[in-house]
Scaffold this motif. Structure first.
Motif, mmCIF file in Angstrom:
data_model
loop_
_atom_site.group_PDB
_atom_site.id
_atom_site.type_symbol
_atom_site.label_atom_id
_atom_site.label_comp_id
_atom_site.label_asym_id
_atom_site.label_seq_id
_atom_site.Cartn_x
_atom_site.Cartn_y
_atom_site.Cartn_z
ATOM 1 N N PHE A 64 36.101 9.631 76.458
ATOM 2 C CA PHE A 64 35.559 10.856 76.917
ATOM 3 C C PHE A 64 36.481 12.056 77.212
ATOM 4 O O PHE A 64 36.464 13.108 77.026
ATOM 5 C CB PHE A 64 34.521 10.580 77.926
ATOM 6 C CG PHE A 64 33.621 11.784 78.475
ATOM 7 C CD1 PHE A 64 32.827 12.277 77.461
ATOM 8 C CD2 PHE A 64 34.122 12.483 79.657
ATOM 9 C CE1 PHE A 64 32.078 13.535 78.104
ATOM 10 C CE2 PHE A 64 33.241 13.870 80.014
ATOM 11 C CZ PHE A 64 32.540 14.285 79.135
ATOM 12 N N PHE A 65 37.751 11.597 78.122
ATOM 13 C CA PHE A 65 38.500 12.438 78.536
ATOM 14 C C PHE A 65 39.823 12.509 77.674
ATOM 15 O O PHE A 65 40.310 13.675 77.586
ATOM 16 C CB PHE A 65 38.899 11.921 80.064
ATOM 17 C CG PHE A 65 37.996 12.247 81.156
ATOM 18 C CD1 PHE A 65 37.351 13.512 81.313
ATOM 19 C CD2 PHE A 65 37.280 11.280 81.502
ATOM 20 C CE1 PHE A 65 36.399 13.556 82.275
ATOM 21 C CE2 PHE A 65 36.199 11.111 82.728
ATOM 22 C CZ PHE A 65 35.786 12.441 82.882
ATOM 23 N N CYS A 66 40.155 11.598 76.785
ATOM 24 C CA CYS A 66 41.245 11.787 76.152
ATOM 25 C C CYS A 66 41.025 11.138 74.669
ATOM 26 O O CYS A 66 41.617 10.109 74.339
ATOM 27 C CB CYS A 66 42.495 10.832 76.654
ATOM 28 S SG CYS A 66 43.081 11.711 78.250
ATOM 29 N N PRO A 67 40.063 11.374 73.858
ATOM 30 C CA PRO A 67 39.665 10.940 72.541
ATOM 31 C C PRO A 67 40.939 10.892 71.695
ATOM 32 O O PRO A 67 41.184 10.095 71.066
ATOM 33 C CB PRO A 67 38.759 11.857 72.064
ATOM 34 C CG PRO A 67 38.740 13.181 72.665
ATOM 35 C CD PRO A 67 39.531 12.775 74.254
ATOM 36 N N CYS A 68 41.807 12.162 71.813
ATOM 37 C CA CYS A 68 43.230 11.990 71.094
ATOM 38 C C CYS A 68 43.988 10.536 71.260
ATOM 39 O O CYS A 68 44.346 10.014 70.219
ATOM 40 C CB CYS A 68 43.947 13.085 71.485
ATOM 41 S SG CYS A 68 44.564 13.188 73.053
ATOM 42 N N VAL A 69 44.048 10.027 72.499
ATOM 43 C CA VAL A 69 44.720 8.693 72.937
ATOM 44 C C VAL A 69 43.943 7.631 72.181
ATOM 45 O O VAL A 69 44.616 7.018 71.331
ATOM 46 C CB VAL A 69 44.696 8.554 74.314
ATOM 47 C CG1 VAL A 69 45.277 6.932 74.573
ATOM 48 C CG2 VAL A 69 45.641 9.516 75.075
ATOM 49 N N VAL A 70 42.750 7.457 72.195
ATOM 50 C CA VAL A 70 41.777 6.519 71.561
ATOM 51 C C VAL A 70 41.982 6.590 69.971
ATOM 52 O O VAL A 70 42.180 5.527 69.424
ATOM 53 C CB VAL A 70 40.229 6.559 72.008
ATOM 54 C CG1 VAL A 70 39.484 5.455 71.159
ATOM 55 C CG2 VAL A 70 40.209 6.479 73.488
ATOM 56 N N PHE A 71 41.727 7.741 69.472
ATOM 57 C CA PHE A 71 42.030 8.029 67.958
ATOM 58 C C PHE A 71 43.397 7.472 67.543
ATOM 59 O O PHE A 71 43.575 6.811 66.504
ATOM 60 C CB PHE A 71 41.609 9.304 67.514
ATOM 61 C CG PHE A 71 41.810 9.447 66.068
ATOM 62 C CD1 PHE A 71 40.994 8.911 65.093
ATOM 63 C CD2 PHE A 71 42.995 9.960 65.567
ATOM 64 C CE1 PHE A 71 41.251 9.343 63.628
ATOM 65 C CE2 PHE A 71 43.232 10.145 64.202
ATOM 66 C CZ PHE A 71 42.440 9.749 63.383
ATOM 67 N N GLY A 72 44.340 7.800 68.323
ATOM 68 C CA GLY A 72 45.925 7.617 68.001
ATOM 69 C C GLY A 72 45.935 6.071 67.703
ATOM 70 O O GLY A 72 46.787 5.493 67.025
ATOM 71 N N ARG A 73 45.500 5.237 68.884
ATOM 72 C CA ARG A 73 45.670 3.884 68.752
ATOM 73 C C ARG A 73 44.830 3.248 67.823
ATOM 74 O O ARG A 73 45.429 2.296 67.081
ATOM 75 C CB ARG A 73 45.225 3.202 70.106
ATOM 76 C CG ARG A 73 46.097 3.773 71.439
ATOM 77 C CD ARG A 73 45.508 3.183 72.763
ATOM 78 N NE ARG A 73 46.270 3.551 73.879
ATOM 79 C CZ ARG A 73 45.792 3.300 75.027
ATOM 80 N NH1 ARG A 73 44.694 2.955 75.311
ATOM 81 N NH2 ARG A 73 46.664 3.880 76.089
#
Length: 126
Positions: A11-20
């Protein structure tokens, strides 16, 4: 990291989740940081349709690689109507298959005892 925690991260950092997710799906060809940056650039600089298409391609690749069915609806529909849910599902799927989502592709392969082709640094040439 349990469901509530990676749900908050999504929710707060979707870019991190997508990157992983992208680093694992790409088998280390693109780093988590580069994929996360692409996520942000897609979200800020392109149309929503281009961004959704980019993200659903990773979902489709993950699904095909692991023999998962495309249900309850198409990959692009999932990313269109609930992108955060799609990211959570993809993250949980990889985690349930034994990937340490914090470690990245190469560390996971070492942990699993698999060999990985060495990365060739594409630096400047003369």
């Amino acid at each position: 990291m349990g469901y509530p925690l990676h749900g908050c991260l999504t929710f707060f950092c979707p870019c991190v989740v997508f990157g992983r997710i992208a680093e694992i799906v790409d088998k280390g060809a693109i780093s988590c940081c580069a994929s996360g940056t692409m996520y942000v650039m897609q979200a800020l600089g392109t149309t929503a349709i281009g961004s959704i298409f980019y993200h659903c391609c990773y979902r489709a690749r993950l699904r095909v690689e692991h023999g998962l069915e495309e249900k309850p609806c198409a990959d692009c529909c999932v990313h269109t109507f609930c992108g955060y849910c799609a990211l959570c599902q993809e993250y949980r799927e990889l985690k349930s298959r034994g990937f340490d989502m914090h470690a990245g592709w190469h560390a996971n392969m070492e942990k699993m005892g698999k060999t990985v082709a060495p990365q060739m640094n594409q630096g400047m040439t003369r």
